[in-house]
Write an enzyme that holds these catalytic residues in place. Structure first.
Site, PDB file in Angstrom:
ATOM      1  N   ASP A   1      25.333   1.635   7.172  1.00 58.81           N
ATOM      2  CA  ASP A   1      25.093   0.422   6.376  1.00 58.81           C
ATOM      3  C   ASP A   1      26.383  -0.082   5.715  1.00 58.81           C
ATOM      4  OD1 ASP A   1      22.889  -1.109   5.967  1.00 58.81           O
ATOM      5  OD2 ASP A   1      21.951   0.216   4.503  1.00 58.81           O
TER       6      ASP A   1
ATOM      7  N   GLU B   1      23.822  -6.871   1.030  1.00 59.91           N
ATOM      8  CA  GLU B   1      22.952  -5.952   0.309  1.00 59.91           C
ATOM      9  C   GLU B   1      23.722  -4.895  -0.499  1.00 59.91           C
ATOM     10  OE1 GLU B   1      19.933  -4.586   2.915  1.00 59.91           O
ATOM     11  OE2 GLU B   1      18.551  -4.170   1.265  1.00 59.91           O
TER      12      GLU B   1
ATOM     13  N   ASP C   1      22.879  -9.014   6.549  1.00 57.82           N
ATOM     14  CA  ASP C   1      22.151  -7.746   6.482  1.00 57.82           C
ATOM     15  C   ASP C   1      22.887  -6.799   7.435  1.00 57.82           C
ATOM     16  OD1 ASP C   1      20.471  -5.648   6.202  1.00 57.82           O
ATOM     17  OD2 ASP C   1      18.627  -6.837   6.313  1.00 57.82           O
TER      18      ASP C   1
ATOM     19  N   ILE D   1      22.536  -3.632   8.292  1.00 54.52           N
ATOM     20  CA  ILE D   1      21.565  -3.050   9.245  1.00 54.52           C
ATOM     21  C   ILE D   1      20.197  -3.517   8.803  1.00 54.52           C
ATOM     22  CG2 ILE D   1      20.496  -0.997  10.233  1.00 54.52           C
ATOM     23  CD1 ILE D   1      22.956   0.538   9.850  1.00 54.52           C
ATOM     24  N   ASP D   2      19.672  -4.477   9.516  1.00 45.97           N
ATOM     25  CA  ASP D   2      18.327  -4.947   9.237  1.00 45.97           C
ATOM     26  C   ASP D   2      17.379  -4.057  10.037  1.00 45.97           C
ATOM     27  OD1 ASP D   2      16.271  -6.647   8.347  1.00 45.97           O
ATOM     28  OD2 ASP D   2      16.348  -7.771  10.227  1.00 45.97           O
TER      29      ASP D   2
ATOM     30  N   THR E   1      16.318  -0.687   8.839  1.00 43.07           N
ATOM     31  CA  THR E   1      16.868   0.691   8.786  1.00 43.07           C
ATOM     32  C   THR E   1      15.830   1.721   9.259  1.00 43.07           C
ATOM     33  OG1 THR E   1      16.353   0.669   6.446  1.00 43.07           O
ATOM     34  CG2 THR E   1      18.654   0.416   7.021  1.00 43.07           C
TER      35      THR E   1
ATOM     36  N   ASP F   1      17.356 -11.352   5.128  1.00 40.97           N
ATOM     37  CA  ASP F   1      16.348 -10.927   6.104  1.00 40.97           C
ATOM     38  C   ASP F   1      15.848 -12.077   6.978  1.00 40.97           C
ATOM     39  OD1 ASP F   1      16.144  -8.162   5.836  1.00 40.97           O
ATOM     40  OD2 ASP F   1      15.012  -8.366   3.971  1.00 40.97           O
TER      41      ASP F   1
HETATM   42  P1  AMP Z   1      10.955  -5.410   9.310  1.00 44.75           P
HETATM   43  O1  AMP Z   1      11.830  -4.544  10.123  1.00 44.75           O
HETATM   44  O2  AMP Z   1      10.683  -6.725   9.928  1.00 44.75           O
HETATM   45  O3  AMP Z   1       9.742  -4.700   8.853  1.00 44.75           O
HETATM   46  O4  AMP Z   1      11.794  -5.815   8.032  1.00 44.75           O
HETATM   47  C1  AMP Z   1      12.834  -5.058   7.571  1.00 44.75           C
HETATM   48  C2  AMP Z   1      13.231  -5.606   6.240  1.00 44.75           C
HETATM   49  O5  AMP Z   1      12.141  -5.595   5.353  1.00 44.75           O
HETATM   50  C3  AMP Z   1      14.258  -4.753   5.558  1.00 44.75           C
HETATM   51  O6  AMP Z   1      15.553  -5.172   5.868  1.00 44.75           O
HETATM   52  C4  AMP Z   1      13.990  -4.939   4.098  1.00 44.75           C
HETATM   53  O7  AMP Z   1      14.911  -5.840   3.512  1.00 44.75           O
HETATM   54  C5  AMP Z   1      12.627  -5.574   4.052  1.00 44.75           C
HETATM   55  N1  AMP Z   1      11.706  -4.808   3.207  1.00 44.75           N
HETATM   56  C6  AMP Z   1      11.921  -3.677   2.530  1.00 44.75           C
HETATM   57  N2  AMP Z   1      10.830  -3.325   1.823  1.00 44.75           N
HETATM   58  C7  AMP Z   1       9.909  -4.276   2.071  1.00 44.75           C
HETATM   59  C8  AMP Z   1       8.580  -4.475   1.629  1.00 44.75           C
HETATM   60  N3  AMP Z   1       7.986  -3.641   0.815  1.00 44.75           N
HETATM   61  N4  AMP Z   1       7.924  -5.555   2.091  1.00 44.75           N
HETATM   62  C9  AMP Z   1       8.519  -6.414   2.936  1.00 44.75           C
HETATM   63  N5  AMP Z   1       9.772  -6.273   3.390  1.00 44.75           N
HETATM   64  C10 AMP Z   1      10.471  -5.215   2.969  1.00 44.75           C
HETATM   65 MG    MG Z   2      16.828  -6.364   6.234  1.00 46.28          MG
END
Ligand code: AMP
Ligand code: MG
Length: 421
Positions: free
Chosen positions: A119, A144, A207, A209-210, A212, A358
């Site tokens: 990251d 981030e 981001d 690493i989107d 993680t 995001d």
């Molecule tokens: P995804 O892979 O589409 O589920 O989204 C990943 C992103 O969701 C991450 O980079 C976080 O920034 C974000 N994230 C983290 N916690 C939460 C949460 N509780 N609800 C929604 N998104 C989140």
């Molecule tokens: Mg993200």
């Protein structure tokens, strides 16, 4: 008309096509290959006794000037080239870490430090490359991570590992121009990401690493980099190291095992995809189906990030037959932009506030591929308010034809659930 000596032809592919006499002057006209005049030159006769042999007057026709101005640099061209380079290098760094992580034993898989290192490393690399490639622009980055923990005594070992990783990546990918970064350089690059964004000026949004969770599982993740200008996303790059080059949609068998996609888009210029290993790109479009029975939808792999119950109720109301395609990260936006599926539904649980990093890159990739990205009430996303996106209930993405019925299905499902928009 202005008097000066023509020194260059602004790259025009032009031929001289003749001259004529007007009084004691010779006029030359230079045209393009369609015979349209682009430069008119007047050479005046030399008055006896003057030292200057002749005077040259020339003028450019305005269409030529416009073409020259636009061909020399389209808006955001050099920013896009820098963003692609930065995201590709960061993807290389993340690939290295993920490979080592997946080869490690079960004990170290539960250790969070590889993700932390990747990251920070990804953020440092993107920040360093953008600043290096765009030295004449003020640099603002919303991202981030900050370096607070790495500056502590307890963070020194991690900082050393990040610096090694960044240097290894630069050395192997850019051996011709490599000079090693110090730990201080890395800290500074990470801290460039402290900007708050907003509606004024330019801000990169990253981001590093989107997804993680997907990264740790060995699944999908993305390096997501966007550029805001006066609060609007004007370019975006999504590096998706594990995404197959061919469709991952329902009912579609991937015809190749090759993975690693780079999606990119610039405002008004369409959306494109290339292999992370390649140089050629193709234009991508969202699907144009208006039939929900042909449409499949994407959602988060993690139920904690988006309500799977709500999306299944929306899909049912809309008439979608296919099961959801669940993958991590903004790879969903990338896959949707090339028509792997028709819909992306994201409904975080109560209290969660969406961050701009995001969605910035993903949203412009889909929009430029012909899709629409809105909140659950149909409002466009507003990236001008700082780090957070204030969205009504959720985010929905689809094509022009399906959006009206999707909005109705969302409204109905939310009403049933008792959520107000
Ligand atoms: P995804 O892979 O589409 O589920 O989204 C990943 C992103 O969701 C991450 O980079 C976080 O920034 C974000 N994230 C983290 N916690 C939460 C949460 N509780 N609800 C929604 N998104 C989140
Ligand atoms: Mg993200």
């Amino acid at each position: 008309m202005k008097m000066c000596t023509p020194t260059r032809w602004l790259g025009a592919r032009a031929v001289a096509v003749g001259s004529g006499r007007t009084g004691d002057c010779s006029c030359f006209c230079v045209t393009n290959f369609r015979n349209q005049p682009i430069i008119t030159t007047t050479i005046s006769a030399t008055p006896r006794g003057t030292r200057r042999p002749f005077s040259v007057f020339y003028s450019y026709s305005s269409p030529f000037l416009a073409a020259a101005a636009s061909s020399s640099s389209m808006p955001y061209d050099k920013e896009l080239a820098a963003a692609k380079k930065a995201a590709t290098l960061a993807a290389r760094l993340c690939q290295k870490v993920q490979k080592a992580l997946l080869q490690s034993d079960v004990h170290s898989k539960s250790d969070k430090s590889p993700v932390t290192v990747a990251d920070y490393g990804s953020q440092a690399l993107v920040s360093f490359v953008l600043e290096r490639e765009l030295p004449s622009e003020p640099f603002s980055l919303v991202a981030e991570e900050d370096s607070g923990d790495l500056r502590k005594e307890s963070g020194q070992e991690t900082l050393k590992r990040i610096t090694e990783l960044v240097n290894d990546t630069l050395a192997s990918e850019e051996s011709d121009r490599f000079t090693a970064l110090t730990t201080e350089d890395v800290l500074r690059a990470i801290d460039n990401g402290k900007s708050e964004g907003g509606s004024v000026g330019r801000h990169w949004v990253l981001d590093p690493i989107d997804g993680t969770k997907g990264f740790v599982r060995g699944d999908q993740y993305a390096i997501a980099l966007g550029l805001l200008h006066e609060g609007k996303v004007v370019l975006g790059v999504l590096a998706c190291p594990n995404l197959p080059l061919t469709s991952i949609g329902n009912n579609q068998q991937s015809s190749s095992n090759e993975v690693g996609c780079l999606f990119f888009a610039k405002v008004g210029d369409g959306a494109y995809m290339q292999s992370l290993n390649g140089l050629t790109h193709i234009k991508v479009h969202v699907t144009d189906t208006g039939n929900p029975e042909e449409a499949s939808f994407f959602e988060s792999f993690e139920a904690a990030h988006s309500s799977h119950d709500l999306s299944s109720s929306i899909a049912e109301k809309l008439g979608v037959k296919a099961p959801p395609v669940r993958i991590d990260s903004q790879a969903k936006y990338g896959a949707l932009s090339r028509g792997d599926g028709a819909i992306y539904l994201r409904f975080p649980h109560k209290g969660y506030r969406e961050k701009i990093w995001d969605h910035a890159a993903g949203s412009i990739v889909v929009t430029e591929a012909g899709g629409i990205v809105t909140d659950a009430a149909g409002n466009p996303l507003d990236f001008s308010k700082g780090k957070f996106l204030d969205v009504a209930s959720g985010i929905i993405v689809t094509n022009q034809k399906l959006m009206p019925s999707l909005l109705r299905a969302v409204k109905e499902a939310l009403n049933e659930k008792g959520s107000s928009l």
